[in-house]
Scaffold this motif. Structure first.
Motif, mmCIF file in Angstrom:
data_model
loop_
_atom_site.group_PDB
_atom_site.id
_atom_site.type_symbol
_atom_site.label_atom_id
_atom_site.label_comp_id
_atom_site.label_asym_id
_atom_site.label_seq_id
_atom_site.Cartn_x
_atom_site.Cartn_y
_atom_site.Cartn_z
ATOM 1 N N ARG A 256 0.861 -1.192 0.000
ATOM 2 C CA ARG A 256 0.000 0.000 0.000
ATOM 3 C C ARG A 256 0.891 1.233 0.000
ATOM 4 O O ARG A 256 1.826 1.317 0.800
ATOM 5 N N GLU B 225 1.414 4.172 1.349
ATOM 6 C CA GLU B 225 1.036 5.008 2.476
ATOM 7 C C GLU B 225 2.251 5.806 2.921
ATOM 8 O O GLU B 225 3.369 5.561 2.476
ATOM 9 N N GLY C 250 4.823 1.079 12.336
ATOM 10 C CA GLY C 250 3.623 0.252 12.184
ATOM 11 C C GLY C 250 2.864 0.468 10.890
ATOM 12 O O GLY C 250 1.778 -0.060 10.697
ATOM 13 N N ARG C 251 3.437 1.265 9.981
ATOM 14 C CA ARG C 251 2.770 1.523 8.704
ATOM 15 C C ARG C 251 3.821 1.552 7.601
ATOM 16 O O ARG C 251 4.639 2.457 7.554
ATOM 17 N N TYR C 252 3.792 0.552 6.759
ATOM 18 C CA TYR C 252 4.827 0.415 5.742
ATOM 19 C C TYR C 252 4.195 0.255 4.370
ATOM 20 O O TYR C 252 3.000 0.068 4.244
ATOM 21 N N PHE D 206 4.149 -4.630 3.689
ATOM 22 C CA PHE D 206 3.993 -5.170 5.041
ATOM 23 C C PHE D 206 3.422 -6.569 4.892
ATOM 24 O O PHE D 206 3.146 -7.023 3.781
ATOM 25 N N GLN E 64 0.692 -9.668 6.093
ATOM 26 C CA GLN E 64 -0.548 -10.038 6.769
ATOM 27 C C GLN E 64 -0.669 -11.554 6.835
ATOM 28 O O GLN E 64 -0.322 -12.259 5.897
ATOM 29 N N LYS F 220 -10.207 9.701 11.785
ATOM 30 C CA LYS F 220 -9.193 9.828 12.829
ATOM 31 C C LYS F 220 -9.006 11.294 13.241
ATOM 32 O O LYS F 220 -8.215 11.590 14.128
ATOM 33 N N ARG G 235 -14.839 -0.513 9.457
ATOM 34 C CA ARG G 235 -13.827 -1.170 8.623
ATOM 35 C C ARG G 235 -13.688 -0.501 7.263
ATOM 36 O O ARG G 235 -14.600 0.126 6.760
ATOM 37 N N THR H 210 -4.277 -0.980 15.780
ATOM 38 C CA THR H 210 -5.115 -2.100 15.345
ATOM 39 C C THR H 210 -4.217 -3.204 14.798
ATOM 40 O O THR H 210 -3.508 -3.009 13.816
ATOM 41 N N GLY I 69 -1.897 -7.679 11.073
ATOM 42 C CA GLY I 69 -0.669 -7.026 10.650
ATOM 43 C C GLY I 69 0.519 -7.643 11.371
ATOM 44 O O GLY I 69 0.698 -7.458 12.568
ATOM 45 N N ARG J 206 3.085 -5.299 13.215
ATOM 46 C CA ARG J 206 2.575 -4.731 14.474
ATOM 47 C C ARG J 206 2.577 -5.770 15.586
ATOM 48 O O ARG J 206 2.892 -5.463 16.734
HETATM 49 P P1 ATP Z 1 -5.370 1.346 9.337
HETATM 50 O O1 ATP Z 1 -6.669 1.930 9.829
HETATM 51 O O2 ATP Z 1 -4.317 1.242 10.408
HETATM 52 O O3 ATP Z 1 -4.878 1.992 8.081
HETATM 53 P P2 ATP Z 1 -6.616 -0.697 7.778
HETATM 54 O O4 ATP Z 1 -8.043 -0.651 8.157
HETATM 55 O O5 ATP Z 1 -6.174 -0.041 6.523
HETATM 56 O O6 ATP Z 1 -5.699 -0.184 8.995
HETATM 57 P P3 ATP Z 1 -6.768 -3.486 7.161
HETATM 58 O O7 ATP Z 1 -6.903 -3.254 5.722
HETATM 59 O O8 ATP Z 1 -7.948 -3.889 7.934
HETATM 60 O O9 ATP Z 1 -6.108 -2.202 7.833
HETATM 61 O O10 ATP Z 1 -5.591 -4.530 7.412
HETATM 62 C C1 ATP Z 1 -5.560 -5.419 8.532
HETATM 63 C C2 ATP Z 1 -4.345 -5.159 9.386
HETATM 64 O O11 ATP Z 1 -3.166 -5.062 8.604
HETATM 65 C C3 ATP Z 1 -4.376 -3.852 10.139
HETATM 66 O O12 ATP Z 1 -5.141 -3.969 11.301
HETATM 67 C C4 ATP Z 1 -2.909 -3.625 10.440
HETATM 68 O O13 ATP Z 1 -2.513 -4.392 11.573
HETATM 69 C C5 ATP Z 1 -2.235 -4.170 9.219
HETATM 70 N N1 ATP Z 1 -1.872 -3.086 8.298
HETATM 71 C C6 ATP Z 1 -2.680 -2.401 7.442
HETATM 72 N N2 ATP Z 1 -1.993 -1.498 6.727
HETATM 73 C C7 ATP Z 1 -0.695 -1.602 7.128
HETATM 74 C C8 ATP Z 1 0.529 -0.965 6.758
HETATM 75 N N3 ATP Z 1 0.562 -0.031 5.803
HETATM 76 N N4 ATP Z 1 1.671 -1.322 7.401
HETATM 77 C C9 ATP Z 1 1.654 -2.278 8.350
HETATM 78 N N5 ATP Z 1 0.546 -2.927 8.739
HETATM 79 C C10 ATP Z 1 -0.619 -2.607 8.142
#
Ligand code: ATP
Ligand code: MG
Length: 453
Positions: free
Chosen positions: A119, A121, A126-128, A131, A133, A216, A264, A286, A313, A316
């Motif tokens: 993604r 981002e 915690g945001r890469y 990443f 899953q 947020k 969600r 999360t 994630g 995380r």
């Molecule tokens: P956020 O609100 O943190 O952006 P999201 O709703 O986009 O999360 P989901 O698509 O539900 O996240 O993905 C499930 C899980 O994957 C998240 O709860 C998180 O733990 C992890 N995750 C999502 N985006 C990232 C990211 N860019 N880097 C690391 N972990 C991620």
């Protein structure tokens, strides 16, 4: 002397991490635990490609979502012009594959996956951008029993990983009709507060007003909290489903809070949605999110098939494990082979193979750019390897056909070093490592406890 030319280094892509050797023990511990927990519930692993056709995500996740609007790595295949996307999540891919291979033909199926997602981002803790899953998808099950099972399974995973401060938030976002009725009231409500909305909320007001609820932006918290709640719009069936889920969770002593604002990110969800959240990771709290997606099979042109799943994630969760003290790296091996001289080197190779035949992990000291090094420098490496024992073969040992075994961990080991005939070395070491040289069957090898709390 020739002028040295400065060669520019090529570096990795921003937001995409290397998982380094010293981190891999923790990844393996996590992945092994996941694998055994999922297996114990009858889930089978699936591996789908990391590249899919772009319309899969645009159609599956919804056009007006964070992911599709601004986070996808999409490109055209320069060979044939195909429009492709690096998967930002894997539910769409699993459902695509399930339809293509008729996976639910003989009945419902439990599957899981583990792998990288992409993604675009803003990289931060915690945001890469790449990443990982781990996700589970229960295909063909109508719930609420399977919804509960997925949640109970997550709880077991947290327990097995030793993670404590993760709490469950739960909501039901009803079915399409119920959301439609709620949507009308939600838009009317936000229209009344138009002036207070931020740019994103204004943009989403008529396209995806539900998403305004999980904003947020601190300035919007109050309006979002007081907005009409989907829970008040649930019909009898949706309500029964939600209550059925809660009953099973209570019966299994899984605490939860109902969060009416939990919606969600993806459009495909209906009825049950849930998130596992921790306060220990700052704003990226999360660690797992999931829910029911009864219409996704139909959206992709498949036979209507109820389904429910989650994605966690991995980065995380590893961060949480490290905060728990699980970051201590496991040892490299049981035995480190130190040697000096040509004959000793040959014998070390033989002994190494025999020890591996006996099931031990062995590292043989090999020459670096500066050579094989002194005894002293080899012993330093042996110590740093975390091995329980160093086996030393010098020129004297090689001639006498013996080896010196030095304990690197315990103090009361006969002056820390004993001489053993070469031919008896394997039995001696196996005995020491598997039974601690004492009682049978009792393992006191520090290497076999891979994580030190
Ligand atoms: P956020 O609100 O943190 O952006 P999201 O709703 O986009 O999360 P989901 O698509 O539900 O996240 O993905 C499930 C899980 O994957 C998240 O709860 C998180 O733990 C992890 N995750 C999502 N985006 C990232 C990211 N860019 N880097 C690391 N972990 C991620
Ligand atoms: Mg996101």
């Amino acid at each position: 002397m020739a002028q040295e030319k400065k060669i520019e280094k090529i570096v990795g892509i921003k937001g995409m991490n290397d998982i380094l050797p010293e981190q891999s023990a923790l990844w393996e511990l996590f992945e092994n635990t996941v694998q055994s927990v999922l297996k114990s519930y009858g889930f089978q692993q699936m591996r789908t490609p990391i590249v899919e056709a772009t319309p899969l995500f645009a159609r599956g996740l919804g056009e007006v979502t964070d992911i599709v609007e601004k986070e996808m790595y999409s490109f055209e295949d320069s060979m044939n012009g195909d429009k492709l996307t690096l998967r930002p999540e894997n539910t769409a891919g699993i459902v695509r594959s399930a339809i293509e291979h008729n996976l639910t033909y003989e009945g419902p199926k439990r599957v899981w996956y583990n792998g990288p997602m992409f993604r675009h981002e803003k990289p931060q803790r915690g945001r890469y951008r790449q990443f990982h899953q781990v996700g589970a998808e229960a295909l063909g099950f109508s719930g609420p029993d399977i919804d509960a099972e997925l949640i109970v399974m997550c709880q077991r995973l947290w327990d097995d990983l030793g993670l404590q401060n993760i709490r469950l938030e739960l909501n039901s976002i009803g079915d399409a009709e119920e959301r439609k009725a709620h949507r009308a009231e939600l838009i009317a409500y936000f229209e009344q507060h138009q002036a207070l909305l931020d740019e994103e909320a204004k943009r989403r007001l008529y396209t995806n007003p539900l998403r305004i609820l999980d904003t947020k932006n601190p300035a919007l918290q109050e309006i979002a909290t007081n907005a009409p709640k989907l829970l008040d719009f649930l019909g009898e069936e949706s309500r029964a489903h939600f209550e059925g889920l809660q009953k099973i969770l209570r019966h299994n002593s899984i605490p939860f809070t109902i969060n009416p604002r939990l919606v969600r990110g993806m459009d495909y969800y209906n009825r049950t949605v849930f998130e596992w959240v921790t306060d220990e990771l700052g704003s990226q709290g999360t660690v797992c999110g999931g829910g029911r997606y009864d219409s996704l099979f139909s959206i992709f042109g498949g036979k209507p098939t109820p389904a429910c799943g989650f994605a966690m994630g991995v980065e995380r969760l590893l961060e949480l494990m490290k905060a728990n003290g699980d970051g201590n790296v496991a040892s490299l091996c049981d035995v480190y082979l130190v040697h000096q001289g040509e004959d000793a080197r040959m014998q070390s190779f033989v002994l190494g193979e025999r020890l591996r035949d006996a099931g031990l992990d062995v590292v043989l000291h090999c020459a670096s750019a500066t050579g094989v090094g002194s005894f002293k420098s080899q012993m330093k490496k042996a110590d740093a390897s975390g091995a329980a024992f160093a086996v030393i073969i010098g020129e004297d040992e090689a001639k006498a056909e013996t080896v010196s075994v030095k304990s690197l961990r315990s103090e009361d080991f006969e002056n820390n070093q004993v001489s053993v005939p070469f031919s008896a070395a394997v039995d001696f070491l196996v005995d020491q490592i598997v039974s601690g040289g004492e009682e049978e069957g009792q393992c006191n090898n520090p290497n076999h406890i891979h994580i030190h709390h």
